[in-house]
Design a protein around this motif. Structure first.
Motif, PDB file in Angstrom:
ATOM      1  N   ILE A   7       0.858  -1.187   0.000  1.00 47.71           N
ATOM      2  CA  ILE A   7       0.000   0.000   0.000  1.00 47.71           C
ATOM      3  C   ILE A   7       0.892   1.234   0.000  1.00 47.71           C
ATOM      4  O   ILE A   7       1.579   1.515   0.984  1.00 47.71           O
ATOM      5  N   VAL A  11       8.710   6.270  -1.664  1.00 49.45           N
ATOM      6  CA  VAL A  11      10.061   5.691  -1.652  1.00 49.45           C
ATOM      7  C   VAL A  11      10.054   4.300  -1.017  1.00 49.45           C
ATOM      8  O   VAL A  11      10.644   3.350  -1.547  1.00 49.45           O
ATOM      9  N   GLY A  13       7.438   2.105  -0.441  1.00 44.95           N
ATOM     10  CA  GLY A  13       6.654   1.095  -1.151  1.00 44.95           C
ATOM     11  C   GLY A  13       7.369   0.611  -2.404  1.00 44.95           C
ATOM     12  O   GLY A  13       7.394  -0.593  -2.701  1.00 44.95           O
ATOM     13  N   TYR A  30      -0.295  -0.638  -4.690  1.00 46.82           N
ATOM     14  CA  TYR A  30      -1.564   0.091  -4.808  1.00 46.82           C
ATOM     15  C   TYR A  30      -1.351   1.507  -4.261  1.00 46.82           C
ATOM     16  O   TYR A  30      -0.984   1.679  -3.098  1.00 46.82           O
ATOM     17  N   ALA A  32      -2.730   5.558  -3.799  1.00 46.75           N
ATOM     18  CA  ALA A  32      -3.957   6.353  -3.715  1.00 46.75           C
ATOM     19  C   ALA A  32      -4.071   7.391  -4.839  1.00 46.75           C
ATOM     20  O   ALA A  32      -5.162   7.615  -5.379  1.00 46.75           O
ATOM     21  N   LEU A 127      -6.399   2.642   0.011  1.00 44.41           N
ATOM     22  CA  LEU A 127      -6.826   1.605   0.971  1.00 44.41           C
ATOM     23  C   LEU A 127      -7.881   2.168   1.908  1.00 44.41           C
ATOM     24  O   LEU A 127      -7.700   3.245   2.497  1.00 44.41           O
ATOM     25  N   GLY A 157       2.858   5.980   4.392  1.00 46.45           N
ATOM     26  CA  GLY A 157       3.303   7.279   4.886  1.00 46.45           C
ATOM     27  C   GLY A 157       2.839   7.628   6.286  1.00 46.45           C
ATOM     28  O   GLY A 157       2.205   6.834   6.986  1.00 46.45           O
ATOM     29  N   SER A 180       7.950  23.510   7.552  1.00 48.54           N
ATOM     30  CA  SER A 180       9.010  23.507   6.545  1.00 48.54           C
ATOM     31  C   SER A 180       8.455  24.106   5.257  1.00 48.54           C
ATOM     32  O   SER A 180       7.445  23.634   4.736  1.00 48.54           O
ATOM     33  N   PRO A 299      12.471  15.927   9.330  1.00 54.46           N
ATOM     34  CA  PRO A 299      13.453  15.948   8.236  1.00 54.46           C
ATOM     35  C   PRO A 299      14.863  16.408   8.643  1.00 54.46           C
ATOM     36  O   PRO A 299      15.773  16.282   7.832  1.00 54.46           O
ATOM     37  N   GLN A 303      17.006  11.721   6.956  1.00 54.07           N
ATOM     38  CA  GLN A 303      17.129  10.255   6.994  1.00 54.07           C
ATOM     39  C   GLN A 303      15.829   9.504   6.725  1.00 54.07           C
ATOM     40  O   GLN A 303      15.850   8.275   6.617  1.00 54.07           O
ATOM     41  N   SER A 306      15.853   7.332   3.653  1.00 52.62           N
ATOM     42  CA  SER A 306      16.864   6.270   3.790  1.00 52.62           C
ATOM     43  C   SER A 306      16.394   5.185   4.756  1.00 52.62           C
ATOM     44  O   SER A 306      16.643   3.992   4.531  1.00 52.62           O
ATOM     45  N   ALA A 308      13.302   4.321   5.240  1.00 50.63           N
ATOM     46  CA  ALA A 308      12.282   3.533   4.528  1.00 50.63           C
ATOM     47  C   ALA A 308      12.951   2.541   3.572  1.00 50.63           C
ATOM     48  O   ALA A 308      12.529   1.391   3.447  1.00 50.63           O
TER      49      ALA A 308
HETATM   50  C1  LIG Z   1       9.358  18.849   4.338  1.00 50.64           C
HETATM   51  C2  LIG Z   1       9.992  17.488   4.387  1.00 50.64           C
HETATM   52  C3  LIG Z   1      11.328  17.346   4.056  1.00 50.64           C
HETATM   53  C4  LIG Z   1      11.938  16.098   4.086  1.00 50.64           C
HETATM   54  N1  LIG Z   1      13.245  15.990   3.771  1.00 50.64           N
HETATM   55  C5  LIG Z   1      13.833  14.784   3.796  1.00 50.64           C
HETATM   56  C6  LIG Z   1      15.198  14.633   3.411  1.00 50.64           C
HETATM   57  O1  LIG Z   1      15.870  15.602   3.065  1.00 50.64           O
HETATM   58  N2  LIG Z   1      15.735  13.386   3.428  1.00 50.64           N
HETATM   59  C7  LIG Z   1      15.001  12.292   3.802  1.00 50.64           C
HETATM   60  O2  LIG Z   1      15.544  11.181   3.801  1.00 50.64           O
HETATM   61  N3  LIG Z   1      13.731  12.408   4.180  1.00 50.64           N
HETATM   62  C8  LIG Z   1      13.120  13.607   4.182  1.00 50.64           C
HETATM   63  N4  LIG Z   1      11.822  13.720   4.543  1.00 50.64           N
HETATM   64  C9  LIG Z   1      11.105  12.516   4.993  1.00 50.64           C
HETATM   65  C10 LIG Z   1      10.718  11.639   3.816  1.00 50.64           C
HETATM   66  O3  LIG Z   1       9.941  12.398   2.932  1.00 50.64           O
HETATM   67  C11 LIG Z   1       9.943  10.437   4.291  1.00 50.64           C
HETATM   68  O4  LIG Z   1      10.592   9.836   5.376  1.00 50.64           O
HETATM   69  C12 LIG Z   1       9.793   9.406   3.181  1.00 50.64           C
HETATM   70  O5  LIG Z   1       9.094   9.966   2.096  1.00 50.64           O
HETATM   71  C13 LIG Z   1       9.048   8.177   3.698  1.00 50.64           C
HETATM   72  O6  LIG Z   1       8.742   7.330   2.634  1.00 50.64           O
HETATM   73  P1  LIG Z   1       7.443   6.412   2.720  1.00 50.64           P
HETATM   74  O7  LIG Z   1       7.434   5.636   1.450  1.00 50.64           O
HETATM   75  O8  LIG Z   1       7.414   5.695   4.012  1.00 50.64           O
HETATM   76  O9  LIG Z   1       6.198   7.418   2.746  1.00 50.64           O
HETATM   77  P2  LIG Z   1       5.731   8.449   1.648  1.00 50.64           P
HETATM   78  O10 LIG Z   1       6.866   8.947   0.856  1.00 50.64           O
HETATM   79  O11 LIG Z   1       4.882   9.442   2.365  1.00 50.64           O
HETATM   80  O12 LIG Z   1       4.821   7.592   0.647  1.00 50.64           O
HETATM   81  C14 LIG Z   1       3.550   7.131   1.048  1.00 50.64           C
HETATM   82  C15 LIG Z   1       2.732   6.822  -0.206  1.00 50.64           C
HETATM   83  O13 LIG Z   1       1.517   6.182   0.184  1.00 50.64           O
HETATM   84  C16 LIG Z   1       0.434   6.764  -0.501  1.00 50.64           C
HETATM   85  N5  LIG Z   1      -0.776   6.565   0.314  1.00 50.64           N
HETATM   86  C17 LIG Z   1      -1.140   7.226   1.444  1.00 50.64           C
HETATM   87  N6  LIG Z   1      -2.296   6.737   1.927  1.00 50.64           N
HETATM   88  C18 LIG Z   1      -2.665   5.728   1.097  1.00 50.64           C
HETATM   89  C19 LIG Z   1      -3.761   4.830   1.079  1.00 50.64           C
HETATM   90  N7  LIG Z   1      -4.734   4.850   2.031  1.00 50.64           N
HETATM   91  N8  LIG Z   1      -3.848   3.916   0.084  1.00 50.64           N
HETATM   92  C20 LIG Z   1      -2.884   3.855  -0.886  1.00 50.64           C
HETATM   93  N9  LIG Z   1      -1.816   4.684  -0.921  1.00 50.64           N
HETATM   94  C21 LIG Z   1      -1.710   5.611   0.069  1.00 50.64           C
HETATM   95  C22 LIG Z   1       0.837   8.212  -0.666  1.00 50.64           C
HETATM   96  O14 LIG Z   1       0.100   8.841  -1.702  1.00 50.64           O
HETATM   97  C23 LIG Z   1       2.314   8.076  -0.970  1.00 50.64           C
HETATM   98  O15 LIG Z   1       2.557   7.898  -2.346  1.00 50.64           O
HETATM   99  C24 LIG Z   1      11.189  14.962   4.495  1.00 50.64           C
HETATM  100  C25 LIG Z   1       9.832  15.094   4.835  1.00 50.64           C
HETATM  101  C26 LIG Z   1       9.244  16.344   4.782  1.00 50.64           C
HETATM  102  C27 LIG Z   1       7.790  16.474   5.156  1.00 50.64           C
END
Ligand SMILES: Cc1cc2nc3c(=O)[nH]c(=O)nc-3n(C[C@H](O)[C@H](O)[C@H](O)COP(=O)(O)OP(=O)(O)OC[C@H]3O[C@@H](n4cnc5c(N)ncnc54)[C@H](O)[C@@H]3O)c2cc1C
Length: 397
Positions: A7, A11, A13, A30, A32, A127, A157, A180, A299, A303, A306, A308
């Motif tokens: 889901i 990065v 997923g 999958y 959203a 989801l 996320g 931010s 942020p 990290q 990284s 994730a």
């Molecule tokens: C302002 C800001 C700056 C940042 N800078 C950095 C940085 O410099 N370096 C760094 O390493 N990290 C940084 N981060 C953190 C980083 O963005 C996250 O840690 C990272 O994106 C986590 O990846 P993820 O795949 O877990 O979640 P996400 O990248 O949030 O991906 C989640 C995905 O799930 C989807 N989704 C959500 N709900 C549903 C649902 N119900 N059903 C299906 N899909 C769904 C979303 O649309 C999205 O595509 C920053 C964050 C912010 C807010």
């Protein structure tokens, strides 16, 4: 073949899908959003340990994506005093260093890798709920469709729906008191900041920037915000209003900050900063969480992405090597929880230093040069950056 429903196509997923395929599992993602967005978000520091985790899967994002190498960070006080220099990660054996990449570009390149591996991504699938069924799990999406698999990985996320379904009592993300705000500037005439990102601890707010060879400037500001803003409020602020607000915030600081802000182009992104220090439940039955869904970090440490990526690789190794899903998920949590919670806590201390009051500010500007020398050496950060995952290492339960 075991079938995994992932889901979220962020990065985490996307990396999970690549890793699971390597582990002999059949993933489907999958997402959203109705379609991929190559311009989503701003830019990310992708640290050397995250790049190294991708290397375990033979994915070389540092070369594939249009990144800007930033092996070092230089700290300034708002008054223009150079506070010191800190290494941003380590140098991998082939010379690769941490890179700053546009989020849209990073995700685009990971999506391309996923597609090259023949893994499907279904967009427009948000989801809604899931239920355990004999030998697996059925996910239901908000469009009313359902799909059944053996495993479900919540990579959705920080505001994860999967987490809420898995544990209705899980703590909500914590607002850190920072907003931010970031974007891009052109035509500043500033020299490229080759291999370097600059950070300014201003009187009222914190500013980071880098200048690419093309002259394009990536910048962000962390603004002190005691009360949690809502999305509608932020969406209503125009780029011009943000610029004016930030010019006011940085009125007493190094002129370069206002120069960059005066040359901003396009949209300005604004994001309340949250973290999740700990989540009591990481998995149950066929369902597990990864990335921000289970341990979002603010942020400041650069990290989150990284972590994730590392989660994704370790989870796949555990599923590959453990005799059953419960053992795999338990081992994954045991291997990952201490590390990610340490990173979240470390990042929070960095965030706190950005919102110092007048007295603390004077103290910080006096002490930081010493503190950076003593506590910010490559050795002191080795626990974070030198983390290496060997894909061929067999994971013991
Ligand atoms: C302002 C800001 C700056 C940042 N800078 C950095 C940085 O410099 N370096 C760094 O390493 N990290 C940084 N981060 C953190 C980083 O963005 C996250 O840690 C990272 O994106 C986590 O990846 P993820 O795949 O877990 O979640 P996400 O990248 O949030 O991906 C989640 C995905 O799930 C989807 N989704 C959500 N709900 C549903 C649902 N119900 N059903 C299906 N899909 C769904 C979303 O649309 C999205 O595509 C920053 C964050 C912010 C807010």
């Amino acid at each position: 073949m075991t079938r995994a429903l992932i889901i979220g196509a962020g990065v985490g997923g996307l990396t999970t899908a690549i890793a699971l395929r390597r582990a002999g599992i059949e993933p489907v993602i999958y997402e959203a959003y109705d379609e991929p967005d190559d311009y989503v978000g701003l830019f990310l520091n992708t640290a050397s340990n995250g790049l190294d985790a991708l290397r375990a899967l033979d994915v070389d994002i540092a070369r594939r994506a249009d990144g800007f190498p930033i092996p070092r960070m230089i700290m300034w006080s708002g008054t223009g005093k150079r506070l010191g220099e800190v290494a941003n990660g380590t140098t991998l054996p082939d010379g690769t260093v941490s890179v700053c990449v546009r989020r849209g570009e990073l995700q685009k390149q990971l999506r391309a890798t996923v597609r090259d591996a023949g893994i499907a991504i279904e967009f427009g699938k948000r989801l809604d709920s899931y239920r355990n069924v004999t030998g697996g799990v059925t996910a239901r999406f908000t469009d009313g469709t359902e799909v059944t698999g053996d495993l479900l990985i919540g990579a959705d996320g920080i505001h994860s729906r999967t987490r809420r379904l898995l544990d209705p009592h899980a703590p909500a993300p914590r607002f850190t008191g920072l907003l931010s705000v970031g974007g891009f500037s052109r035509g500043t005439g500033l020299e490229p900041t080759t291999n370097t990102q600059h950070f300014v601890f201003g009187k009222r707010a914190f500013f980071g920037y880098l200048v690419r060879e093309s002259g394009e400037t990536y910048w962000f500001a962390n603004l002190h915000r005691p009360d949690e803003p809502n999305r509608q409020e932020l969406a209503g602020v125009t780029p011009g209003q943000w610029r004016q607000h930030m010019l006011d915030q940085f009125a007493d600081d190094m002129p370069v900050v206002r120069h960059i802000l005066n040359n901003l182009v396009g949209e300005v992104g604004a994001y309340p900063v949250y973290d999740i220090p700990t989540s009591p439940i990481w998995h149950s039955g066929p369902v597990a969480l990864i990335g921000d869904a289970v341990h979002a970090t603010s942020p400041s440490a650069g990290q989150g992405a990284s972590m994730a990526m590392e989660d994704a690789v370790v989870l796949a190794q555990c599923l590959r090597d453990a005799p059953d899903t419960t053992t795999a998920y338990t081992t994954y949590e045991r291997l990952r929880r201490p590390r990610v919670e340490k990173v979240v806590a470390y990042s929070k201390t960095l965030s706190n230093s950005k919102t110092a009051g007048p007295v603390a500010r004077v103290f910080r500007d006096l002490m930081m040069p010493v503190a950076l020398k003593l506590f910010a050496s490559p050795k002191s950060h080795a626990w974070m950056y030198d983390h290496h995952i060997d894909w061929n290492h067999r994971i013991a339960a």
